[in-house]
Design a protein around this motif. Sequence first.
Motif, PDB file in Angstrom:
ATOM      1  N   ALA A 240       0.827  -1.212   0.000  1.00 52.27           N
ATOM      2  CA  ALA A 240       0.000   0.000   0.000  1.00 52.27           C
ATOM      3  C   ALA A 240       0.860   1.261   0.000  1.00 52.27           C
ATOM      4  O   ALA A 240       0.599   2.203  -0.760  1.00 52.27           O
ATOM      5  CB  ALA A 240      -0.928  -0.004   1.208  1.00 52.27           C
ATOM      6  N   VAL A 241       1.890   1.272   0.813  1.00 51.25           N
ATOM      7  CA  VAL A 241       2.787   2.430   0.858  1.00 51.25           C
ATOM      8  C   VAL A 241       3.535   2.584  -0.466  1.00 51.25           C
ATOM      9  O   VAL A 241       3.675   3.691  -0.994  1.00 51.25           O
ATOM     10  CB  VAL A 241       3.773   2.305   2.049  1.00 51.25           C
ATOM     11  CG1 VAL A 241       4.856   3.358   1.972  1.00 51.25           C
ATOM     12  CG2 VAL A 241       3.024   2.400   3.355  1.00 51.25           C
ATOM     13  N   GLY A 242       3.985   1.470  -1.016  1.00 48.95           N
ATOM     14  CA  GLY A 242       4.689   1.519  -2.303  1.00 48.95           C
ATOM     15  C   GLY A 242       3.797   2.003  -3.435  1.00 48.95           C
ATOM     16  O   GLY A 242       4.202   2.824  -4.258  1.00 48.95           O
ATOM     17  N   ALA A 243       2.569   1.500  -3.482  1.00 49.44           N
ATOM     18  CA  ALA A 243       1.637   1.922  -4.525  1.00 49.44           C
ATOM     19  C   ALA A 243       1.290   3.405  -4.391  1.00 49.44           C
ATOM     20  O   ALA A 243       1.199   4.123  -5.391  1.00 49.44           O
ATOM     21  CB  ALA A 243       0.363   1.079  -4.472  1.00 49.44           C
ATOM     22  N   ALA A 244       1.116   3.857  -3.159  1.00 48.00           N
ATOM     23  CA  ALA A 244       0.822   5.277  -2.941  1.00 48.00           C
ATOM     24  C   ALA A 244       2.001   6.154  -3.362  1.00 48.00           C
ATOM     25  O   ALA A 244       1.809   7.216  -3.975  1.00 48.00           O
ATOM     26  CB  ALA A 244       0.479   5.521  -1.476  1.00 48.00           C
ATOM     27  N   ALA A 245       3.203   5.720  -3.065  1.00 45.39           N
ATOM     28  CA  ALA A 245       4.388   6.497  -3.441  1.00 45.39           C
ATOM     29  C   ALA A 245       4.548   6.572  -4.954  1.00 45.39           C
ATOM     30  O   ALA A 245       4.838   7.639  -5.507  1.00 45.39           O
ATOM     31  CB  ALA A 245       5.637   5.880  -2.816  1.00 45.39           C
ATOM     32  N   ILE A 246       4.324   5.459  -5.629  1.00 40.58           N
ATOM     33  CA  ILE A 246       4.433   5.457  -7.087  1.00 40.58           C
ATOM     34  C   ILE A 246       3.357   6.347  -7.702  1.00 40.58           C
ATOM     35  O   ILE A 246       3.640   7.131  -8.607  1.00 40.58           O
ATOM     36  CB  ILE A 246       4.356   4.020  -7.624  1.00 40.58           C
ATOM     37  CG1 ILE A 246       5.619   3.259  -7.231  1.00 40.58           C
ATOM     38  CG2 ILE A 246       4.166   4.005  -9.134  1.00 40.58           C
ATOM     39  CD1 ILE A 246       5.536   1.764  -7.468  1.00 40.58           C
ATOM     40  N   ALA A 247       2.135   6.236  -7.214  1.00 39.87           N
ATOM     41  CA  ALA A 247       1.049   7.068  -7.743  1.00 39.87           C
ATOM     42  C   ALA A 247       1.335   8.548  -7.505  1.00 39.87           C
ATOM     43  O   ALA A 247       1.077   9.386  -8.382  1.00 39.87           O
ATOM     44  CB  ALA A 247      -0.278   6.675  -7.095  1.00 39.87           C
ATOM     45  N   PHE A 248       1.867   8.882  -6.343  1.00 41.24           N
ATOM     46  CA  PHE A 248       2.183  10.276  -6.033  1.00 41.24           C
ATOM     47  C   PHE A 248       3.220  10.831  -7.001  1.00 41.24           C
ATOM     48  O   PHE A 248       3.047  11.923  -7.561  1.00 41.24           O
ATOM     49  CB  PHE A 248       2.694  10.383  -4.592  1.00 41.24           C
ATOM     50  CG  PHE A 248       3.124  11.764  -4.206  1.00 41.24           C
ATOM     51  CD1 PHE A 248       2.191  12.743  -3.948  1.00 41.24           C
ATOM     52  CD2 PHE A 248       4.463  12.087  -4.113  1.00 41.24           C
ATOM     53  CE1 PHE A 248       2.583  14.022  -3.589  1.00 41.24           C
ATOM     54  CE2 PHE A 248       4.866  13.362  -3.767  1.00 41.24           C
ATOM     55  CZ  PHE A 248       3.925  14.335  -3.501  1.00 41.24           C
ATOM     56  N   VAL A 249       4.272  10.081  -7.223  1.00 44.66           N
ATOM     57  CA  VAL A 249       5.341  10.551  -8.115  1.00 44.66           C
ATOM     58  C   VAL A 249       4.830  10.682  -9.550  1.00 44.66           C
ATOM     59  O   VAL A 249       5.121  11.672 -10.236  1.00 44.66           O
ATOM     60  CB  VAL A 249       6.562   9.611  -8.038  1.00 44.66           C
ATOM     61  CG1 VAL A 249       7.557   9.906  -9.137  1.00 44.66           C
ATOM     62  CG2 VAL A 249       7.216   9.722  -6.684  1.00 44.66           C
TER      63      VAL A 249
END
Length: 86
Positions: free
Chosen positions: A19-28
């Motif tokens: 979840a944290v990884g997906a959120a970080a990728i989406a943010f970038v």
Amino acid sequence: MTQRRRARPTWWQLALVVAVGAAAIAFVVMLTAGVLADGAGTGRPADFYRALGRELTDATNWTVVAVSALVGAVVTAVAALLTRRP
């Protein structure tokens, strides 16, 4: 010297990490796409900072980040619960 195997992470730990990884990728991705579309190559130095501010305050970007985290967590949790043996 023998090596001890670490315990495998639990399903909720995997879900949290994804979840944290997906959120970080989406943010970038959302931030980069928005800044490139609105503030890059205009010839005015302040346009980059205005575009960055718009992207950081846009509710759509934060919605995409939250949905990405939620989808990543749910898919990972379901996959981990289905494939793990007790």
